[in-house]
Design an enzyme around this catalytic site. Sequence first.
Site, PDB file in Angstrom:
ATOM      1  N   ASP A  33       0.857  -1.182   0.000  1.00 33.18           N
ATOM      2  CA  ASP A  33       0.000   0.000   0.000  1.00 33.18           C
ATOM      3  C   ASP A  33       0.898   1.238   0.000  1.00 33.18           C
ATOM      4  OD1 ASP A  33      -3.193   0.566   1.176  1.00 33.18           O
ATOM      5  OD2 ASP A  33      -1.749   2.208   1.056  1.00 33.18           O
ATOM      6  N   GLN A  96     -14.444   2.348   1.661  1.00 31.70           N
ATOM      7  CA  GLN A  96     -13.803   1.990   0.393  1.00 31.70           C
ATOM      8  C   GLN A  96     -13.576   3.264  -0.410  1.00 31.70           C
ATOM      9  OE1 GLN A  96     -16.000  -0.573  -2.315  1.00 31.70           O
ATOM     10  NE2 GLN A  96     -14.146  -1.109  -3.433  1.00 31.70           N
ATOM     11  N   HIS A 102     -10.302  -5.104  -3.024  1.00 34.36           N
ATOM     12  CA  HIS A 102      -8.956  -5.292  -2.463  1.00 34.36           C
ATOM     13  C   HIS A 102      -9.052  -5.739  -1.016  1.00 34.36           C
ATOM     14  CE1 HIS A 102     -10.114  -1.033  -2.137  1.00 34.36           C
ATOM     15  NE2 HIS A 102      -9.524  -1.034  -0.970  1.00 34.36           N
ATOM     16  N   PHE A 103      -8.093  -6.564  -0.634  1.00 28.21           N
ATOM     17  CA  PHE A 103      -7.945  -7.019   0.747  1.00 28.21           C
ATOM     18  C   PHE A 103      -6.714  -6.345   1.333  1.00 28.21           C
ATOM     19  CE2 PHE A 103     -10.865 -10.650   1.397  1.00 28.21           C
ATOM     20  CZ  PHE A 103     -11.395 -10.725   0.124  1.00 28.21           C
ATOM     21  N   HIS A 104      -6.894  -5.695   2.489  1.00 29.20           N
ATOM     22  CA  HIS A 104      -5.766  -5.109   3.208  1.00 29.20           C
ATOM     23  C   HIS A 104      -5.175  -6.181   4.124  1.00 29.20           C
ATOM     24  CE1 HIS A 104      -6.841  -0.768   2.494  1.00 29.20           C
ATOM     25  NE2 HIS A 104      -8.051  -1.274   2.373  1.00 29.20           N
TER      26      HIS A 104
END
Length: 141
Positions: A33, A96, A102-104
Amino acid sequence: METDPNCIFCKIVAGDIPASKVHQDDACVAFLDIAPLIEGHVLLIPAGHYETLDQIPPDEVAAMLKNLPALVAAVKAVTNCQGVNVLQNNGRVAHQVVPHVHFHIIPRNPGDEFHFNWPAGIYPQGRAEQLTEAMRKQLAE
Ligand code: 5GP
Ligand code: ZN
């Protein structure tokens, strides 16, 4: 597979803009990220463009998520963190910002700077049964 030429994450999948990629295959990309909540914060995204998790075909999400355990293990090993949050936001109200699933994967340590409110509630009599029945019906459709 769906793509959106205006989507920043589709551009990362295609290699049209740079990203610190830790993994890429036909189904997904995992990359750092750009504005980490904690150092080592990784995003896992499907190669296809779907705005929210309820829109992605099950086989595409499965092909992406088979990488999740190894990614969590890699984040843990490299950052030496004590725990990991996997978060997945759907919709602006749910925080969002980028409209591509997306997966954090967020490393956690005691006293770190990431906090969230967890207002655990309680069901009034009968309400849990009502919701369970409604969801079972919905899933059967
Ligand atoms: P959301 O709030 O939508 O769940 O999270 C979107 C995440 O994407 C944010 O944590 C943000 O820092 C990250 N992000 C947004 N644009 C870019 C980008 O161009 N490159 C990278 N690596 N991360 C991005
Ligand atoms: Zn996209």
